[in-house]
Design an enzyme around this catalytic site. Structure first.
Site, mmCIF file in Angstrom:
data_model
loop_
_atom_site.group_PDB
_atom_site.id
_atom_site.type_symbol
_atom_site.label_atom_id
_atom_site.label_comp_id
_atom_site.label_asym_id
_atom_site.label_seq_id
_atom_site.Cartn_x
_atom_site.Cartn_y
_atom_site.Cartn_z
ATOM 1 N N CYS A 1 0.815 -1.229 0.000
ATOM 2 C CA CYS A 1 0.000 0.000 0.000
ATOM 3 C C CYS A 1 0.843 1.271 0.000
ATOM 4 O O CYS A 1 0.298 2.380 -0.133
ATOM 5 C CB CYS A 1 -0.948 0.011 1.191
ATOM 6 S SG CYS A 1 -2.024 -1.416 1.172
ATOM 7 N N GLU B 1 -13.104 1.414 1.317
ATOM 8 C CA GLU B 1 -11.964 1.356 0.403
ATOM 9 C C GLU B 1 -12.097 0.132 -0.502
ATOM 10 O O GLU B 1 -11.542 0.065 -1.589
ATOM 11 C CB GLU B 1 -10.666 1.305 1.196
ATOM 12 C CG GLU B 1 -9.516 1.801 0.387
ATOM 13 C CD GLU B 1 -8.274 2.000 1.210
ATOM 14 O OE1 GLU B 1 -8.098 3.114 1.721
ATOM 15 O OE2 GLU B 1 -7.506 1.048 1.321
ATOM 16 N N HIS C 1 -10.911 11.355 -9.418
ATOM 17 C CA HIS C 1 -9.811 11.279 -10.389
ATOM 18 C C HIS C 1 -8.609 12.138 -9.983
ATOM 19 O O HIS C 1 -7.950 12.739 -10.844
ATOM 20 C CB HIS C 1 -10.293 11.623 -11.808
ATOM 21 C CG HIS C 1 -11.102 10.506 -12.393
ATOM 22 N ND1 HIS C 1 -12.403 10.261 -12.021
ATOM 23 C CD2 HIS C 1 -10.777 9.548 -13.267
ATOM 24 C CE1 HIS C 1 -12.846 9.209 -12.674
ATOM 25 N NE2 HIS C 1 -11.876 8.739 -13.432
#
Ligand SMILES: Nc1nc2c(c(=O)[nH]1)N=C([C@H](O)[C@H](O)COP(=O)(O)OP(=O)(O)OP(=O)(O)O)CN2
Ligand code: ZN
Length: 125
Positions: free
Chosen positions: A23, A114, A67
């Site tokens: 991660c 998530e 984005h």
């Protein structure tokens, strides 16, 4: 007491600084966000709050993140704050509290997924 909840999502990239594992690499998620408002008084239509009103406000805020590379945003960037699900939920809670008009109601909690099997919730003490 009623709770009215609305779900929306944004897509963005992030990485977790100082994380020991994959991660720490740049990667992306579709973050699903659930916002819940609570109160006990319904209006003449039998609504606590109109879903569409809440959706409009949420969309505006999530568009700030959509984005993007979250680490680069001013809210996370300068102090090197990690854009974890917890801190995204905290940020969104503060933004929604500021922008939603909630007479006789309150923002109960914000949940940030998530992944379908991993999420964080922020609510005030
Ligand atoms: N409490 C938190 N723990 C983790 C967070 C977070 O925001 N809060 N974030 C991450 C990473 O962003 C990572 O993308 C998610 O981790 P993980 O579920 O381990 O990764 P996968 O989606 O690939 O899941 P697999 O089950 O390995 O496929 C880590 N932890
Ligand atoms: Zn991640």
């Amino acid at each position: 007491m009623f709770q009215v909840c609305v779900q929306a999502h944004f897509d963005a990239a992030h990485f977790i600084r100082n994380y020991k594992g994959k991660c720490s690499n740049l990667h992306g998620h579709r973050w699903n966000v659930v916002v819940c408002i609570e109160g006990s008084k319904l209006d003449h239509l039998g609504m606590l709050v109109d879903f569409s009103e809440v959706k409009q406000v949420i969309k505006k805020t999530l568009d700030l993140l959509d984005h993007s590379l979250l680490n680069d945003l001013p809210i996370f960037g300068p102090e090197g704050i990690n854009p974890t699900a917890e801190l995204i939920a905290h940020f969104l809670f503060k933004e929604f509290k500021r922008s939603l008009v909630l007479e006789e109601k309150r923002l109960a909690w914000v949940k940030v997924f998530e992944a379908p099997d991993a999420w964080a919730v922020y609510k005030e003490d």
